[in-house]
Design an enzyme around this catalytic site. Structure first.
Site, mmCIF file in Angstrom:
data_model
loop_
_atom_site.group_PDB
_atom_site.id
_atom_site.type_symbol
_atom_site.label_atom_id
_atom_site.label_comp_id
_atom_site.label_asym_id
_atom_site.label_seq_id
_atom_site.Cartn_x
_atom_site.Cartn_y
_atom_site.Cartn_z
ATOM 1 N N ASP A 139 0.814 -1.220 0.000
ATOM 2 C CA ASP A 139 0.000 0.000 0.000
ATOM 3 C C ASP A 139 0.851 1.276 0.000
ATOM 4 O O ASP A 139 0.309 2.387 -0.011
ATOM 5 C CB ASP A 139 -0.957 0.002 1.206
ATOM 6 N N ARG A 190 13.932 10.000 6.446
ATOM 7 C CA ARG A 190 15.225 9.343 6.663
ATOM 8 C C ARG A 190 16.326 10.146 5.999
ATOM 9 O O ARG A 190 16.170 10.641 4.885
ATOM 10 C CB ARG A 190 15.161 7.936 6.080
ATOM 11 N N ASP A 267 19.396 -5.907 -0.234
ATOM 12 C CA ASP A 267 18.803 -4.584 -0.458
ATOM 13 C C ASP A 267 18.890 -3.733 0.804
ATOM 14 O O ASP A 267 18.617 -2.530 0.760
ATOM 15 C CB ASP A 267 17.344 -4.700 -0.921
HETATM 16 P P1 AMP Z 1 12.122 -3.957 3.671
HETATM 17 O O1 AMP Z 1 11.714 -5.269 4.221
HETATM 18 O O2 AMP Z 1 11.631 -2.785 4.460
HETATM 19 O O3 AMP Z 1 13.579 -3.878 3.382
HETATM 20 O O4 AMP Z 1 11.361 -3.795 2.274
HETATM 21 C C1 AMP Z 1 11.540 -4.694 1.211
HETATM 22 C C2 AMP Z 1 10.836 -4.182 -0.019
HETATM 23 O O5 AMP Z 1 9.427 -4.143 0.196
HETATM 24 C C3 AMP Z 1 11.243 -2.784 -0.444
HETATM 25 O O6 AMP Z 1 11.295 -2.770 -1.842
HETATM 26 C C4 AMP Z 1 10.109 -1.923 0.074
HETATM 27 O O7 AMP Z 1 9.974 -0.741 -0.670
HETATM 28 C C5 AMP Z 1 8.916 -2.847 -0.102
HETATM 29 N N1 AMP Z 1 7.832 -2.514 0.829
HETATM 30 C C6 AMP Z 1 7.819 -2.687 2.164
HETATM 31 N N2 AMP Z 1 6.635 -2.275 2.690
HETATM 32 C C7 AMP Z 1 5.892 -1.813 1.671
HETATM 33 C C8 AMP Z 1 4.570 -1.259 1.560
HETATM 34 N N3 AMP Z 1 3.782 -1.078 2.620
HETATM 35 N N4 AMP Z 1 4.138 -0.911 0.330
HETATM 36 C C9 AMP Z 1 4.904 -1.085 -0.746
HETATM 37 N N5 AMP Z 1 6.137 -1.606 -0.716
HETATM 38 C C10 AMP Z 1 6.639 -1.973 0.469
HETATM 39 MG MG MG Z 2 14.720 -2.429 2.796
#
Ligand code: AMP
Ligand code: MG
Length: 503
Positions: A139, A190, A267
């Site tokens: 979202d 951030r 990432d």
């Molecule tokens: P993270 O686990 O925070 O490193 O996120 C991994 C990936 O999921 C990244 O590409 C984020 O941008 C995407 N992501 C995490 N939460 C959301 C969200 N609520 N909506 C869209 N993309 C998300």
């Molecule tokens: Mg991330």
């Protein structure tokens, strides 16, 4: 290039933007279009500033007075774009728990790079600013709890002296987000040296097109984070070594304070060497190398004791992407990469030893006996379920810690060996003690306090406890009795304590 001019919508906003001190450059937005998508934050109905880091704002050359008001809330919510911003969502990929995926900023928007009065450059990114072309099924939003958690822990890491992204502000959006249940939505601002990740290189390597893309990214990274390498004989091999060095140092610093990142996917590894992406991270209380808090890390891949190996694994992924740049002959390029990668355990080991010896008040050394001394203490902690932070802080070269736990024979034996070792060092014990206080924090963000503070803020709108905890963590090496409650380990182990990614 951005085609549409972005201008603040009212006169009041315009005035704020002019006096707020924004000084953007947008070098990442000027990279070829496959590196990012031009994308604006999605407006939110009722932004309200709940955290504003005025000290950081000042360091960035911003004017806190112009931003602590509603105008600031509008900017940190993404409703109003500061002058000079060229908002983009960055493209990247990554190995998540070992599996490759195309990702990209699914909920973050990079406003631009703020140039500070002292000539530095920082990414200003809104996390939770709405959907982007990379959102997949998400979202694009974030919940208040995880954003406050990132603010609290990233600022605590900064205070501990560990390289990290920072947090400038948290705003409530006035809209709920749905994560099993409805939660208050929030956006975190951030601040990072950059958001170039190992996954950014993986994305470009996987795309293969156009052929010059990899060189563009590598040159950009060198220019931004390792400018001295530009003149090296083989700048890309030097980049590999330099990134490995910074990661070795960073992970050793995590290990020295018991920090568990929780989701060390490629990432989430920044080429700048900063700690990035505070999701399910947590600090270890009782020493146990198998400690895992993240609810999604069921296999313990990112357990405390695995972090150095996981960093190495990520760096292998990074080196793979660089192969075409390392040498015109692939075979030779691979040999160069392998030779470089083999040094990681030693580089890491060197930093780890240095940090751990400092925690024992010992000068740097490469003696095996010293390593045994460190390991014996850790083994003792593990066996006796002793608190990691507290044990180090209580160590005093002139007296045994008073608590019963430290009166046991096995501890006394270790303590006697340590004293013998200190005696060889020809340094007054008071000086040793003084140095130890700078290596062993008196306070870390303890899970039970973090959880309680977040719960009060999210469920009752009561930010008092959270702000006190934040203040307590601002000078972690100083013993400040007024904050003693926040430094206390939990009274009992927290079995099954879990942290969540907050997505
Ligand atoms: P993270 O686990 O925070 O490193 O996120 C991994 C990936 O999921 C990244 O590409 C984020 O941008 C995407 N992501 C995490 N939460 C959301 C969200 N609520 N909506 C869209 N993309 C998300
Ligand atoms: Mg991330």
């Amino acid at each position: 290039m951005i085609t549409e001019a972005i201008t603040p919508s009212t006169l009041a906003e315009q005035t704020a933007a002019q006096t707020a001190g924004w000084r953007f450059d947008n070098s990442y937005a000027r990279l070829p279009d496959y590196f990012r998508a031009e994308w604006k934050p999605t407006s939110v109905p009722h932004p309200r500033l709940v955290v504003f880091n005025e000290v950081l704002a000042q360091e960035l050359g911003l004017n806190p007075a112009a931003l602590r008001s509603d105008d600031g809330a509008q900017i940190f919510a993404g409703n109003v774009l500061p002058e000079g911003a060229q908002p983009i969502a960055q493209a990247y990929a990554g190995h998540q728990f070992g599996y490759f995926a195309l990702l990209g900023d699914g909920r973050a928007i990079l406003l631009g790079e703020q140039l500070t009065p002292d000539g530095r450059r920082f990414d200003i990114q809104l996390k939770g600013a709405g959907q982007t072309p990379f959102s997949r099924r998400g979202d694009g939003r974030a919940a208040l709890g995880p954003m406050l958690r990132e603010w609290l822990i990233s600022e605590a890491m900064y205070a501990l002296g560990i390289p990290t992204t920072r947090s400038l502000a948290v705003v409530l959006t006035g809209e709920p987000v749905y994560r099993e249940t409805a939660l208050p939505g929030a956006i975190l601002t951030r601040v990072a040296a950059s958001h170039i990740r190992v996954g950014t290189f993986e994305y470009i390597a996987a795309r293969r097109q156009p052929p010059e893309a990899l060189k563009i990214l590598a040159d950009y990274t060198i220019q931004r984070h390792y400018p001295l390498l530009a003149d090296a004989e083989n700048p890309y091999l030097s980049l590999l070594y330099a990134v490995m060095e910074r990661q070795a140092k960073l992970i050793s610093q995590w290990m020295a304070v018991g920090f568990i990142h929780g989701v060390m996917n490629t990432d989430n590894m920044a080429l700048s060497g900063e700690t990035i992406d505070y999701g399910p991270c947590a600090f270890m209380d009782v020493y146990d190398p198998t400690t895992v808090f993240s609810s999604i890390d069921t296999g313990g891949r990112y357990a405390y004791g695995n972090q150095p190996q996981m960093a190495h694994w990520n760096l292998i992924r990074f080196a793979e992407t660089l192969i075409p740049l390392l040498h015109p002959e692939q075979k030779q390029a691979i040999t160069l990469a392998e030779t470089a990668l083999e040094t990681f355990p030693y580089t890491y080991g060197r930093y780890w030893r240095e940090n751990m010896l400092a925690k024992l008040g010992l000068q740097p050394s490469s003696s095996t006996e010293d390593i045994v001394l460190i390991k014996n203490l850790l083994d003792w902690m593990h066996h006796r379920q002793a608190d990691f932070t507290r044990t180090f802080r209580l160590l005093h070269p002139q007296a045994l810690p008073e608590e019963d736990l430290y009166q046991q024979e096995d501890f006394k034996n270790w303590y006697a060996q340590w004293q013998q070792r200190l005696a060889q060092q020809a340094e007054p014990l008071q000086a040793v003690q003084a140095r130890m206080q700078h290596a062993n924090p008196w306070i870390i963000p303890r899970n039970h306090h973090v959880e309680r503070a977040l719960q009060l803020a999210v469920e009752q709108g009561n930010f008092h406890y959270l702000k006190l905890l934040h203040e307590a963590l601002a000078h972690p090496y100083e013993e400040r009795p007024e904050f003693a409650t926040y430094a206390e380990p939990p009274t009992e182990r927290m079995p099954g304590y879990k942290t969540f990614c907050g997505t």
